[in-house]
Structure formats: structure tokens, C-alpha cells
Design a protein around this motif. Structure first.
Motif, PDB file in Angstrom:
ATOM      1  N   UNK A 133      -1.584  -6.902  -8.655  1.00 50.28           N
ATOM      2  CA  UNK A 133      -2.618  -5.961  -8.233  1.00 50.28           C
ATOM      3  C   UNK A 133      -2.029  -4.723  -7.547  1.00 50.28           C
ATOM      4  N   UNK A 134      -0.720  -4.501  -7.754  1.00 54.21           N
ATOM      5  CA  UNK A 134      -0.050  -3.365  -7.147  1.00 54.21           C
ATOM      6  C   UNK A 134      -0.238  -2.055  -7.895  1.00 54.21           C
ATOM      7  N   UNK A 135      -0.956  -2.100  -9.013  1.00 55.70           N
ATOM      8  CA  UNK A 135      -1.205  -0.904  -9.837  1.00 55.70           C
ATOM      9  C   UNK A 135       0.102  -0.168 -10.153  1.00 55.70           C
ATOM     10  N   UNK A 136       1.126  -0.973 -10.493  1.00 56.14           N
ATOM     11  CA  UNK A 136       2.456  -0.418 -10.715  1.00 56.14           C
ATOM     12  C   UNK A 136       2.459   0.560 -11.885  1.00 56.14           C
ATOM     13  N   UNK A 137       1.813   0.197 -12.990  1.00 58.53           N
ATOM     14  CA  UNK A 137       1.781   1.110 -14.143  1.00 58.53           C
ATOM     15  C   UNK A 137       1.109   2.432 -13.784  1.00 58.53           C
ATOM     16  N   UNK A 138      -0.016   2.342 -13.094  1.00 58.28           N
ATOM     17  CA  UNK A 138      -0.751   3.550 -12.736  1.00 58.28           C
ATOM     18  C   UNK A 138       0.056   4.423 -11.775  1.00 58.28           C
ATOM     19  N   UNK A 139       0.757   3.786 -10.830  1.00 57.94           N
ATOM     20  CA  UNK A 139       1.545   4.546  -9.866  1.00 57.94           C
ATOM     21  C   UNK A 139       2.750   5.180 -10.547  1.00 57.94           C
TER      22      UNK A 139
END
Length: 292
Positions: A229-235
Motif C-alpha cells: 500500500x506504499x503506492x510505489x508505482x505511483x510515486x
């Protein structure tokens, strides 16, 4: 953009950390622990051997992951301990050609109690100034420290300590309550956090996890990058769009090295294998997103 990682999650000894780094295809390590001690806590003779070993292997160190003001130190602790850490770190960074050192803003006190904010600011101004005078950059991480309470707290630090920069950790917001919002405090949103502080970010830690179970403070589990849920792709996409050119340092936490039962030796082969897997997954993610 360049890739690095906290290779002490692969092994304690430097030779194996270097082996894991090269197996991933990298030439950089974010220095934190060697033989069970932080890089600025090693005896001088042992550090000298570490530096020579890194030189011989062609491995560079873009970042020190220090213990300075970290989540394990209360703001009431002896400041001389911190200053001694700073003074040991400076010549070692200079020896290794390292420009960035991760610091924190001391452990969080229970919410609602006196956080001694002015004392935190005073200490961080001194810490930052000592590194700056040596031509080095202190970077604050959003972790279980005062600055990690919310984006508002982080931005207050930037305001109170002119010249300080940030290292943004993608997963830490996942298990931190957002104290800038009304009760009941929601979990922080990693992408929202990054978006609000991005102009001050000069380094990024890649970690991913899932929200803690109800009533807990530790993530339910740590995952490969992009699976939590770290939104790694989005970040990472936002970093690309923002023209970010700094480092991405993996900090997996997926093996037993940080979660072994007290007194039980971690499964170091599992740690090594999971670190290499994590690094390769990060390579693929960065390539898929056009970052490399």
C-alpha cells in the motif's frame, strides 16, 4: 536516477553485502550496518578496512543511514551522544566520498504529551550546521519520529532548519497515523505525503508494506515493491514526471533480519536471497516505468 540499497539486510559482513550488490547489477550501497554496528560506530581500524574493501570492489556509498536522532532515541537523551555520532560520521563520509546522511527528529512521544518541539529544532539546527560546515547534506526521513507525524510536521522542520533536505520513504506513511487530520486519525497516504514535500526531497527509500491490523502499529507484512500500500508505482511515476535525478535506495524489510524472535539468529540465506530478489524487482519496476 541511480539505484542503491541497505545491503546490511542481505548480510552482516561487507564481503557478502558487496556480493549481493553486484549480483543485482549495482555499484552502490547505502551504508548502515557492517558486522552488526552502524558505519559511524565501527572501531576506526575496522572502518579503515571497510573503506579499503569498498575501494577495491569499486563500490561507492551515496548515503549514510545513521542513528542520529532516530526513532530509538528520546528527545530527553544526552545531546552529547548525538554530537559524538556527528563528529565520527563526518570524516568517514569524507573518506568514502559520501554526501548524504540520513537523520531523524528523535522518537515520537505519545500523542497529546509534550513533544519538546523547540528542543528538537535546536538540536537539528546544530546537527545540520555541523554537516553543512563540512560540505555534507543532512537529510531527514519521515519515520517514527516527530517529523513523521504528518506532512505539516515535516514541512515545519524544513522551515525551522533552513537548508535541511528530505529523504522520502515510500512505506513509512502506511503505518503512521496522519496527525494533521481530525480524529480518528487516518493512516497517512504515501502519494499525498510525497506530493506535499517533493520540492525538498533529494533521496528516496523504496519500501512497501500493508497497513497494520486494528490496534497495532507495525505493518501486517512487508512486500515486494509495488505489491503493498506504499503506492510505489505511483510515486516512482511522479518522481519521473517531476524530473527527479537522485537515488532510489531499497530497504526491503521482507526477511527475518528485522523480525526474528529475540535471541534467534536470522536466516541469513533467506535474507540474502530476498534482498537480491527485491533489488531485481526494483530494477524491473524502474525499467518498466522508464526510469533507467
Amino acid at each position: 536516477m541511480y539505484l542503491t540499497g541497505f545491503a546490511d539486510e542481505a548480510a552482516q559482513d561487507l564481503a557478502t553485502q558487496i556480493k549481493a550488490t553486484k549480483e543485482i547489477g549495482w555499484t552502490q550501497i547505502s551504508a548502515r550496518g557492517v558486522n552488526g554496528a552502524n558505519i559511524h560506530e565501527l572501531p576506526q581500524g575496522e572502518f579503515d578496512k571497510v573503506a579499503d574493501q569498498l575501494d577495491a570492489a569499486g563500490i561507492t556509498i551515496p548515503e549514510f543511514g545513521s542513528l542520529i536522532g532516530n526513532w530509538g532515541k528520546k528527545i530527553t537523551s544526552d545531546f552529547d551522544i548525538t554530537l559524538a555520532e556527528v563528529e565520527r560520521a563526518i570524516p568517514r563520509m569524507q573518506r568514502l566520498g559520501t554526501k548524504l546522511i540520513r537523520i531523524m527528529s528523535y522518537a515520537q512521544e505519545p500523542w497529546g504529551e509534550d513533544q519538546q518541539e523547540e528542543e528538537r529544532f535546536r538540536r537539528l539546527r546544530e546537527i545540520h550546521a555541523r554537516f553543512a560546515d563540512a560540505g555534507l547534506q543532512a537529510i531527514h526521513e519521515n519515520c517514527m519520529n516527530w517529523g513523521g507525524f504528518s506532512t505539516e510536521h515535516t514541512l515545519r522542520l524544513v522551515e525551522e532548519i533552513p537548508g535541511i533536505k528530505l529523504v522520502f520513504d515510500t512505506a513509512n506513511p502506511v503505518f503512521q497515523l496522519d496527525r494533521s487530520k481530525p480524529e480518528p486519525f487516518p493512516w497517512q497516504d504515501p502519494l499525498e505525503f510525497y506530493s506535499k514535500v517533493k520540492e525538498h526531497v533529494v533521496h528516496v527509500h523504496i519500501k512497501d508494506c500493508t497497513n497494520p491490523p486494528a490496534g497495532e502499529t507495525e505493518p501486517a507484512k512487508y512486500t515486494l515493491p509495488g505489491d503493498g500500500q506504499g503506492k510505489v508505482r505511483e510515486i516512482l511515476t511522479a518522481l519521473k514526471d517531476d524530473g527527479y535525478t537522485g537515488g532510489l535506495a531499497i530497504e526491503p524489510h521482507v526477511a527475518t533480519v528485522f523480525h526474528a524472535v529475540d535471541g534467534q539468529e536470522p536466516d541469513w540465506q533467506q535474507c540474502y536471497d530476498s534482498y537480491v530478489e527485491y533489488g531485481r524487482a526494483t530494477n524491473k519496476l524502474a525499467e518498466d516505468l522508464g526510469l533507467l
